[in-house]
Design a protein around this motif. Structure first.
Motif, PDB file in Angstrom:
ATOM      1  N   ARG A 117     -28.549   5.853 -47.818  1.00  0.00           N
ATOM      2  CA  ARG A 117     -27.647   4.815 -47.350  1.00  0.00           C
ATOM      3  C   ARG A 117     -26.316   4.951 -48.082  1.00  0.00           C
ATOM      4  O   ARG A 117     -26.291   5.250 -49.276  1.00  0.00           O
ATOM      5  N   SER A 118     -25.256   4.689 -47.343  1.00  0.00           N
ATOM      6  CA  SER A 118     -23.924   4.851 -47.908  1.00  0.00           C
ATOM      7  C   SER A 118     -23.077   3.639 -47.580  1.00  0.00           C
ATOM      8  O   SER A 118     -23.091   3.148 -46.441  1.00  0.00           O
ATOM      9  N   SER A 119     -22.317   3.141 -48.563  1.00  0.00           N
ATOM     10  CA  SER A 119     -21.385   2.044 -48.300  1.00  0.00           C
ATOM     11  C   SER A 119     -20.120   2.554 -47.616  1.00  0.00           C
ATOM     12  O   SER A 119     -19.301   1.777 -47.153  1.00  0.00           O
ATOM     13  N   TYR A 120     -19.962   3.874 -47.566  1.00  0.00           N
ATOM     14  CA  TYR A 120     -18.814   4.473 -46.887  1.00  0.00           C
ATOM     15  C   TYR A 120     -19.023   4.503 -45.374  1.00  0.00           C
ATOM     16  O   TYR A 120     -18.125   4.212 -44.598  1.00  0.00           O
ATOM     17  N   ASP A 121     -20.207   4.855 -44.982  1.00  0.00           N
ATOM     18  CA  ASP A 121     -20.476   5.084 -43.567  1.00  0.00           C
ATOM     19  C   ASP A 121     -21.686   4.248 -43.159  1.00  0.00           C
ATOM     20  O   ASP A 121     -22.793   4.494 -43.617  1.00  0.00           O
ATOM     21  N   ASP A 122     -21.479   3.250 -42.336  1.00  0.00           N
ATOM     22  CA  ASP A 122     -22.557   2.321 -41.975  1.00  0.00           C
ATOM     23  C   ASP A 122     -22.859   2.429 -40.489  1.00  0.00           C
ATOM     24  O   ASP A 122     -22.623   1.501 -39.709  1.00  0.00           O
ATOM     25  N   THR A 167     -24.919   4.092 -33.511  1.00  0.00           N
ATOM     26  CA  THR A 167     -23.582   3.561 -33.245  1.00  0.00           C
ATOM     27  C   THR A 167     -22.553   4.181 -34.197  1.00  0.00           C
ATOM     28  O   THR A 167     -22.889   4.858 -35.169  1.00  0.00           O
ATOM     29  N   CYS A 168     -21.312   3.910 -33.899  1.00  0.00           N
ATOM     30  CA  CYS A 168     -20.255   4.225 -34.854  1.00  0.00           C
ATOM     31  C   CYS A 168     -20.418   3.333 -36.081  1.00  0.00           C
ATOM     32  O   CYS A 168     -21.217   2.389 -36.091  1.00  0.00           O
ATOM     33  N   SER A 169     -19.669   3.612 -37.112  1.00  0.00           N
ATOM     34  CA  SER A 169     -19.809   2.867 -38.360  1.00  0.00           C
ATOM     35  C   SER A 169     -19.334   1.427 -38.192  1.00  0.00           C
ATOM     36  O   SER A 169     -18.344   1.155 -37.505  1.00  0.00           O
ATOM     37  N   TRP A 170     -20.020   0.509 -38.829  1.00  0.00           N
ATOM     38  CA  TRP A 170     -19.641  -0.902 -38.833  1.00  0.00           C
ATOM     39  C   TRP A 170     -18.755  -1.235 -40.032  1.00  0.00           C
ATOM     40  O   TRP A 170     -18.464  -2.409 -40.277  1.00  0.00           O
ATOM     41  N   THR A 171     -18.373  -0.254 -40.800  1.00  0.00           N
ATOM     42  CA  THR A 171     -17.426  -0.459 -41.910  1.00  0.00           C
ATOM     43  C   THR A 171     -16.281   0.540 -41.776  1.00  0.00           C
ATOM     44  O   THR A 171     -16.450   1.647 -41.249  1.00  0.00           O
ATOM     45  N   ARG A 172     -15.102   0.171 -42.254  1.00  0.00           N
ATOM     46  CA  ARG A 172     -13.964   1.084 -42.244  1.00  0.00           C
ATOM     47  C   ARG A 172     -14.096   2.067 -43.398  1.00  0.00           C
ATOM     48  O   ARG A 172     -14.806   1.813 -44.373  1.00  0.00           O
TER      49      ARG A 172
END
Length: 659
Positions: free
Chosen positions: A475-480, A636-641
Motif C-alpha cells: 500500500r502506498s500513500s502516493y498512489d491510491d 480505478t485511477c488514484s483517489w489521491t493527488r
C-alpha cells in the motif's frame, strides 16, 4: 404402542415379524450353526418367556425395578439373538448384570475426559460402571441400560458403544427404541447385501411404496413430509431413498458429507448432479478417496463429462445450463446476478421453477444450480426451502416459487458493523446514466483498466497482486488506486464499490466524482471507522456534467464543506457530533467545529446520512452480492493527488516474514 398407567409395548408382533424376516433372509448356501438352525426351524430369534420369579430375582439382584419396556420384553422372551448386525446375543434375566467395580470401559472413558468435562460427559463415562449390561456376545459392542437416565415414563436410556465405530456412545431413550434401531440395522444390512435383490417382504414392500409417495410429495412441494418419510426409508436401507433424500438435504444446505446417494454417477442425472458434487469447495472437504468412492461405477460417458467439468471449474468457466424454459430463466438470472441484482435473479428463477423438468424419475430439484459460480451463492437455507416448496416437474401446478428477498433497501446497511472482523471502511461511486461495463472508461487506472470476470472481492485482490501467491500486499500513500466491484445501483445507476480502502488522506484526497460525471450525476461516498485514533470519518461529494457541485467531509466534530449542499444532505442536520450546527451557504470551504472527540466504530449519524443519500438519489447497493456473490471488478485511477514539492509518501508491504 398404547399409553396407560405404565407404557405398554406390542413386543410379540414386532419380534415375530423380525424373526420371520430374519429367517427368510438367511443365505441358503450358508451352513447354520446349532443356534441359528433352531431359529430357522422355529422362526423365532428369542427364547422362552422369563418367569415372574426370574424377573423378580433380577430386580432383587440389582436393587431396582426394571424399566417398563425391558421388563415387558423379558415377559415375551428371556433374551434375544442377532440384535442388528453386531450384537449376536442380548441378555435375559440370568445374564444381565451391574458391574461391582470400575470396568475397563469406564477407565477408558475417564482417561479421555478433559478437565473441564461437562456433567453429561462424566455421566456418560460412568454408565459402564453403574449401568445394567445387556451385551452377552457381540462384535466388541457394549450395550447398557442407564438407571440414572430416566424419563417421565420410568424408561431408562440405553447407551451403545464400540471402539471400531470411532464415535461417541449412541443414546436411545428406551430399550424399545434401541430394539427398533437394531431392527432397522438388520434391514439396512440385508438390503445392502448383493444389492438386496432377495430381501423382499411385507415391510420392504410397504417402505418402497412410501418412497415413491415421498418422491411425489417432494415434487408437489411438501418437502418436509417427503424428507421425514425418506429418512425412515433410509434407516431401513431402501433403494432410492438415500438418493432422493440427499437431493432435498443438499438444497437445504447440508452438503459436507452429502454424496447425493451416488446418483451423480448415473449418466441420466450426471449433467445436473455431477457439477454439484465436483464443486471444489465440497470435494475438498472429503478428499479424493471419498470422492472416488461416491462416484464408483461411473461409466465412460460420465468420466468424460467429469473431465470437461473439472477443466471448466479450474478455468472458472463453468456455468449451469439446462434445456427448456427454465434454462432461459437461468441465463437471465445469471445476467442479473453478475451485476449484483441477487433478489431480481432469485425472482427470475422462482417464476420459472414450475417449468423445471427432472432428468429422470429420481430427480427432485435443479441441484446443479448450487455449483454455478454466479447463482450458487443465491441459495441460502430460506431460498432452498422456497425452491423445494414449489410444485414442479410432473406435479407442477403453475404456482411460482416464493419470493425471498435478502437485500436491504438503500445504503444504511453499510453502517452496520456487528463484530470484529467486519467491514471497518468502505468507499464507492454511484454513476447515473451509465451501464456498469462503461465505468472503467470513466475512472479506470491510467494504464488501462479492464473489466475482469466475475469473482469475489477477496479473489480479485489475490489475483491482482503483482507478486502472485507470495501473500505480500503493498500500500502506498502516493498512489491510491481502488480495486472495485461494479454493478447496478438502482434504476439508471451503476456502482463501483471498494470494501477495503486504505486510510482517508484529507490533505491529498481527490474525489473521482467530477472525472466520472460526463453523462449525468455522480455520487462519491467514503465511510471509515476510527481505525488509527484519528476519529471516524464520512465524506460525500456530488458532481454533474464534469464539475463538482458540493462536498463535505466529517471527522469527529470537524466538518469541511464546499458548494451549495441540499438541506436534506446538510451535514449539520445529519451528524450530531458537529459542534457548530449552523449551515453555511457561501460556497467556500469552511470548518464547522473544533478538533472533535474520537470514538470506536462508525461516526454517529453515519446511518442517517446513508439513508438520506439513498433517498435523495434513489439508489441502493446490493449487500448480498457484495458480501457473498461474484461481481465484475476493475482498478480505478488514484483517489489521491501526487505528492507536491517537499511532501513525502510512504510505501508499506504486508505479508509473511522471511529470514
Amino acid at each position: 404402542m398404547t399409553e396407560t398407567a405404565e407404557m405398554t409395548y406390542d413386543w410379540r408382533p414386532f419380534l415375530a415379524r423380525w424373526s420371520g424376516e430374519w429367517a427368510d433372509a438367511y443365505d441358503p448356501d450358508e451352513a447354520p450353526d446349532a443356534g441359528d438352525q433352531k431359529v430357522l426351524e422355529e422362526r423365532w430369534l428369542g427364547f422362552a418367556p422369563a418367569t415372574g420369579a426370574g424377573i423378580a430375582a433380577l430386580e432383587e439382584r440389582i436393587g431396582l425395578r426394571l424399566p417398563p419396556s425391558y421388563r415387558q420384553f423379558l415377559g415375551v422372551t428371556d433374551g434375544w439373538r442377532h440384535a442388528g448386525g453386531f450384537v449376536w446375543r442380548l441378555a435375559g434375566t440370568r445374564e444381565a448384570y451391574r458391574p461391582d467395580s470400575e470396568t475397563d470401559l469406564t477407565e477408558l472413558f475417564l482417561e479421555h475426559l478433559h478437565e473441564d468435562a461437562s456433567p453429561a460427559e462424566l455421566q456418560e463415562a460412568l454408565v459402564w460402571t453403574r449401568g445394567l449390561q445387556l451385551d452377552v456376545e457381540s462384535d466388541a459392542v457394549s450395550v447398557a441400560l442407564d438407571p440414572e437416565d430416566v424419563d417421565e415414563h420410568g424408561e431408562w436410556a440405553v447407551l451403545t458403544w464400540s471402539p471400531w465405530r470411532a464415535a461417541p456412545p449412541e443414546r436411545y431413550r428406551s430399550f424399545w427404541e434401541f430394539m427398533q434401531a437394531a431392527y432397522r440395522e438388520f434391514h439396512q444390512l440385508e438390503a445392502g447385501r448383493d444389492g438386496g435383490r432377495l430381501f423382499t417382504n411385507a415391510t420392504t414392500e410397504a417402505l418402497d411404496v412410501q418412497v415413491e409417495e415421498a418422491r411425489r410429495d417432494a415434487l408437489r412441494g411438501d418437502y418436509e413430509r417427503a424428507e421425514a418419510a425418506l429418512a425412515e426409508a433410509c434407516a431401513f436401507g431402501r433403494p432410492r431413498a438415500t438418493a432422493l433424500r440427499e437431493q432435498l438435504t443438499w438444497m437445504l444446505g447440508d452438503r459436507h458429507t452429502n454424496s447425493l446417494g451416488g446418483l451423480a454417477a448415473d449418466p441420466r442425472y450426471a449433467p445436473d448432479l455431477l457439477p454439484a458434487l465436483m464443486n471444489s469447495r465440497e470435494r475438498r472437504s472429503w478428499g479424493d478417496g471419498a470422492y472416488e468412492y461416491h462416484l464408483r461405477g461411473r461409466t465412460e460417458e460420465v468420466r468424460a463429462l467429469e473431465g470437461t467439468l473439472l477443466e471448466q471449474f479450474q478455468e472458472g468457466t463453468y456455468a449451469y445450463t439446462v434445456a427448456g424454459p427454465f434454462g432461459g430463466a437461468v441465463a437471465a438470472a445469471r445476467e442479473q446476478m453478475r451485476w449484483g441484482e441477487a433478489d431480481a435473479a432469485w425472482r427470475t428463477l422462482s417464476a420459472a421453477l414450475p417449468r423445471w423438468q427432472p432428468l429422470g424419475p429420481d430427480h427432485l430439484a435443479p441441484v446443479g444450480l448450487t455449483a454455478d459460480p454466479l447463482l450458487g451463492p443465491l441459495f441460502t437455507p430460506a431460498r432452498g426451502r422456497a425452491l423445494l416448496a414449489t410444485p414442479r416437474g410432473e406435479e407442477a401446478t403453475g404456482v411460482a416459487g416464493a419470493v425471498v428477498d435478502e437485500d436491504p433497501e438503500g445504503l444504511a446497511w453499510l453502517a452496520d458493523r456487528p463484530g470484529s472482523g467486519q467491514r471497518t471502511a468502505y468507499r464507492f461511486l454511484l454513476v447515473e446514466g451509465v451501464a456498469p461495463a462503461a465505468l472503467p472508461a470513466l475512472v479506470g487506472a491510467e494504464d488501462g483498466a479492464e473489466l475482469h470476470p466475475p469473482m469475489t472481492l477477496w479473489d480479485a485482490r489475490h489475483a491482482s497482486r503483482p507478486d502472485g501467491d507470495s501473500g505480500v500486499r503493498t500500500r502506498s500513500s502516493y498512489d491510491d488506486k481502488a480495486l472495485v466491484a461494479v454493478g447496478r445501483a438502482g434504476p439508471g445507476w451503476s456502482f463501483a464499490f471498494d470494501n477495503d480502502p486504505q486510510p482517508f488522506n484529507e490533505a491529498r484526497f481527490v474525489s473521482p466524482a467530477a472525472a466520472a460525471a460526463r453523462h449525468g450525476r455522480v455520487v462519491v461516498v467514503w465511510g471509515e471507522a476510527d481505525r488509527y485514533g484519528e476519529g471516524a470519518l464520512f465524506h460525500l461529494s456530488v458532481a454533474e456534467r464534469g464539475e463538482e457541485q458540493y462536498a463535505f467531509t466529517v471527522r469527529g466534530n470537524r466538518c469541511e464543506r464546499c458548494g451549495e449542499i441540499p438541506q436534506d444532505l446538510d451535514p449539520a442536520r445529519l451528524f450530531p457530533t458537529i459542534r457548530d450546527r449552523r449551515p453555511h451557504d457561501d460556497g467556500g470551504m469552511q470548518r464547522d467545529g473544533g478538533s472533535g472527540s474520537e470514538r470506536d466504530g462508525g461516526l454517529p449519524g453515519e446511518a442517517t446520512a446513508l439513508t438520506a443519500i439513498a433517498a435523495a438519489f434513489g439508489v441502493t447497493l446490493p449487500r448480498y452480492a457484495l458480501d457473498h456473490g461474484r461481481l465484475h471488478t476493475f482498478t480505478t485511477c488514484s483517489w489521491t493527488r501526487p505528492p507536491g514539492p517537499g511532501e513525502t509518501f510512504v510505501v508499506m508491504s504486508f505479508g509473511p516474514v522471511t529470514p
